[in-house]
Design a protein around this motif. Structure first.
Motif, PDB file in Angstrom:
ATOM      1  N   UNK A 173      23.692  27.332   8.212  1.00  0.00           N
ATOM      2  CA  UNK A 173      24.425  27.880   9.384  1.00  0.00           C
ATOM      3  C   UNK A 173      25.792  28.198   9.222  1.00  0.00           C
ATOM      4  N   UNK A 174      26.287  27.547   8.532  1.00  0.00           N
ATOM      5  CA  UNK A 174      27.986  27.524   8.340  1.00  0.00           C
ATOM      6  C   UNK A 174      28.334  28.952   7.665  1.00  0.00           C
ATOM      7  N   UNK A 175      29.127  29.538   8.412  1.00  0.00           N
ATOM      8  CA  UNK A 175      29.540  30.966   7.795  1.00  0.00           C
ATOM      9  C   UNK A 175      31.110  31.032   7.043  1.00  0.00           C
ATOM     10  N   UNK A 176      31.251  29.972   6.616  1.00  0.00           N
ATOM     11  CA  UNK A 176      32.689  29.777   5.576  1.00  0.00           C
ATOM     12  C   UNK A 176      32.721  30.486   4.476  1.00  0.00           C
ATOM     13  N   UNK A 177      31.492  30.949   3.884  1.00  0.00           N
ATOM     14  CA  UNK A 177      31.812  31.648   2.565  1.00  0.00           C
ATOM     15  C   UNK A 177      32.450  33.130   3.033  1.00  0.00           C
ATOM     16  N   UNK A 178      32.295  33.568   4.045  1.00  0.00           N
ATOM     17  CA  UNK A 178      32.985  34.994   4.131  1.00  0.00           C
ATOM     18  C   UNK A 178      34.467  34.757   4.124  1.00  0.00           C
ATOM     19  N   UNK A 179      35.030  33.804   4.643  1.00  0.00           N
ATOM     20  CA  UNK A 179      36.568  33.709   4.237  1.00  0.00           C
ATOM     21  C   UNK A 179      36.951  33.320   2.812  1.00  0.00           C
ATOM     22  N   UNK A 180      35.927  32.453   2.331  1.00  0.00           N
ATOM     23  CA  UNK A 180      36.367  32.204   1.051  1.00  0.00           C
ATOM     24  C   UNK A 180      36.293  33.311   0.206  1.00  0.00           C
ATOM     25  N   UNK A 181      35.215  34.251   0.437  1.00  0.00           N
ATOM     26  CA  UNK A 181      35.055  35.341  -0.315  1.00  0.00           C
ATOM     27  C   UNK A 181      36.268  36.454  -0.263  1.00  0.00           C
ATOM     28  N   UNK A 182      36.814  36.369   1.244  1.00  0.00           N
ATOM     29  CA  UNK A 182      37.910  37.052   1.212  1.00  0.00           C
ATOM     30  C   UNK A 182      39.374  36.560   0.489  1.00  0.00           C
ATOM     31  N   UNK A 183      39.285  35.503   0.522  1.00  0.00           N
ATOM     32  CA  UNK A 183      40.606  35.081  -0.327  1.00  0.00           C
ATOM     33  C   UNK A 183      40.422  35.337  -1.676  1.00  0.00           C
ATOM     34  N   UNK A 184      39.174  35.323  -2.267  1.00  0.00           N
ATOM     35  CA  UNK A 184      39.015  35.653  -3.716  1.00  0.00           C
ATOM     36  C   UNK A 184      39.213  37.233  -3.975  1.00  0.00           C
ATOM     37  N   UNK A 185      38.872  38.031  -3.043  1.00  0.00           N
ATOM     38  CA  UNK A 185      39.037  39.412  -3.100  1.00  0.00           C
ATOM     39  C   UNK A 185      40.312  39.824  -3.014  1.00  0.00           C
ATOM     40  N   UNK A 186      40.970  39.021  -2.040  1.00  0.00           N
ATOM     41  CA  UNK A 186      42.605  39.257  -1.806  1.00  0.00           C
ATOM     42  C   UNK A 186      43.462  39.071  -2.853  1.00  0.00           C
ATOM     43  N   UNK A 187      43.063  38.058  -3.537  1.00  0.00           N
ATOM     44  CA  UNK A 187      43.615  37.746  -4.864  1.00  0.00           C
ATOM     45  C   UNK A 187      43.542  38.730  -5.853  1.00  0.00           C
ATOM     46  N   UNK A 188      42.212  39.193  -6.183  1.00  0.00           N
ATOM     47  CA  UNK A 188      42.242  40.086  -7.200  1.00  0.00           C
ATOM     48  C   UNK A 188      42.756  41.652  -6.832  1.00  0.00           C
ATOM     49  N   UNK A 189      42.235  41.822  -5.619  1.00  0.00           N
ATOM     50  CA  UNK A 189      43.059  43.264  -5.227  1.00  0.00           C
ATOM     51  C   UNK A 189      44.315  43.123  -4.921  1.00  0.00           C
ATOM     52  N   UNK A 190      45.059  42.195  -4.861  1.00  0.00           N
ATOM     53  CA  UNK A 190      46.423  41.964  -4.217  1.00  0.00           C
ATOM     54  C   UNK A 190      46.521  42.453  -2.925  1.00  0.00           C
ATOM     55  N   UNK A 191      46.034  41.962  -2.119  1.00  0.00           N
ATOM     56  CA  UNK A 191      45.786  42.276  -0.733  1.00  0.00           C
ATOM     57  C   UNK A 191      46.280  41.199   0.022  1.00  0.00           C
ATOM     58  N   UNK A 192      47.710  40.976   0.372  1.00  0.00           N
ATOM     59  CA  UNK A 192      48.307  39.849   1.272  1.00  0.00           C
ATOM     60  C   UNK A 192      47.645  39.613   2.721  1.00  0.00           C
ATOM     61  N   UNK A 193      47.546  40.874   3.336  1.00  0.00           N
ATOM     62  CA  UNK A 193      46.987  40.734   4.558  1.00  0.00           C
ATOM     63  C   UNK A 193      45.760  40.318   4.675  1.00  0.00           C
ATOM     64  N   UNK A 194      44.838  40.678   3.837  1.00  0.00           N
ATOM     65  CA  UNK A 194      43.245  40.186   3.727  1.00  0.00           C
ATOM     66  C   UNK A 194      43.321  38.546   3.556  1.00  0.00           C
ATOM     67  N   UNK A 195      44.405  38.023   2.366  1.00  0.00           N
ATOM     68  CA  UNK A 195      44.322  36.717   2.166  1.00  0.00           C
ATOM     69  C   UNK A 195      44.860  35.977   3.198  1.00  0.00           C
ATOM     70  N   UNK A 196      46.017  36.684   4.078  1.00  0.00           N
ATOM     71  CA  UNK A 196      46.552  35.801   5.277  1.00  0.00           C
ATOM     72  C   UNK A 196      44.974  35.674   6.359  1.00  0.00           C
ATOM     73  N   UNK A 197      44.530  36.967   6.362  1.00  0.00           N
ATOM     74  CA  UNK A 197      43.430  36.682   7.484  1.00  0.00           C
ATOM     75  C   UNK A 197      42.514  35.745   7.142  1.00  0.00           C
TER      76      UNK A 197
END
Length: 310
Positions: A147-171
């Protein structure tokens, strides 16, 4: 195959059509002059092999279509066409290995939004897990993980690091940290209520729990499983095999660890609280490190593969 539907200003339609025609892996090009009303312009549609999609989307964005028109992308589940087969064969690389970075960024942006629905799912999952740890019920633990939806934000952090997207990382980090803080706080209250009605007890929490005792006893296996799950979850997102995410969700003890920490805190059991918190942080760290490394490796391998293709 992917289906693209574009709304282009009339003065840009020629450039868009030439771009599509010059991109290997495209077919089924359709141009409808003046068909668009809001925004006004022409409608251009085509199909493109997945492995050619990211490059085409990047060049379309360079034409400022997202500012003056629109770019819509859909997955084609079935395409009975010799031309489509030929386009896929001509496109460099394999579709399963291709990463649509625009799609990944958009998907993780949506999944990492701190919304009422996200908080509700995470909180409910944590409360289900709280019942599981008190009852030493592995089925409830597995259900809470799914049920837990936490992988979405975790994937967002990973994507933000690789894509150098600070706004996505913060979100993403905000959704992750605030989400778990709220879920654990509510679960503390839930645990106190369940204790008041004699459904939870300290004796149950501190008894031998052969099925769930691992939740507050982190070790190297916890980190290894988190790393493997992080890599598998990232691959499932980039390859559009979302069904694998269910397996990833029930592989790591993020939600159960948060639940055990909350219940232990309600009883003042600081040993279990700290042990569960360490388990939670260890799993989050492992998933982020593995997910980031997987995305970076995919990006590097795909770039090399495209350079090697004549």
């Amino acid at each position: 195959m992917l289906h693209l539907r574009l709304i282009t200003p009339s003065e840009k339609t020629g450039d868009v059509v030439r771009l599509i025609e010059g991109t290997t892996g495209t077919t089924h090009l359709v141009v409808l002059p003046g068909a668009a009303r809001d925004p006004a312009g022409d409608v251009v549609m085509c199909d493109v092999a997945r492995e050619a999609g990211d490059e085409l989307l990047g060049r379309l964005r360079d034409l400022d279509l997202e500012d003056h028109g629109s770019i819509s992308v859909e997955n084609i589940d079935l395409s009975l066409s010799k031309r489509a087969d030929r386009a896929e064969a001509e496109a460099p690389g394999e579709g399963a290995d291709a990463v649509l970075w625009e799609h990944l960024t958009d998907a993780t942006h949506e999944e990492s939004t701190l919304s009422v629905t996200y908080l509700a799912f995470l909180t409910l999952a944590t409360m289900i897990a709280a019942c599981g740890v008190v009852l030493d019920n592995a089925i409830l633990i597995v259900g809470a993980m799914a049920v837990g939806p936490e992988f979405g934000p975790l994937a967002g952090v990973c994507t933000a690091v690789v894509q150098r997207a600070p706004r996505l990382a913060l979100r993403s980090l905000t959704a992750l940290l605030v989400g778990f803080a709220v879920a654990m706080a509510v679960t503390v209250g839930f645990s106190l209520f369940m204790d008041a009605v004699d459904l939870f007890s300290r004796d149950q929490l501190e008894a031998d729990r052969p099925n769930t005792g691992f939740i507050y006893a982190p070790d190297w296996f916890s980190f290894v499983v988190a790393v493997l799950a992080g890599a598998a979850g990232t691959l499932s997102l980039t390859s559009a095999k979302s069904g694998a995410l269910v397996g990833v969700a029930i592989s790591v003890t993020t939600v159960p660890a948060a639940a055990n920490a909350a219940v232990a805190l309600s009883y003042g059991d600081m040993k279990q609280t700290w042990g569960s918190t360490e388990q939670l942080l260890l799993n989050l760290l492992g998933i982020i490190l593995a997910g980031t490394a997987t995305l970076a490796l995919q990006k590097w391998l795909w770039a090399r593969q495209r350079k090697a293709t004549p």
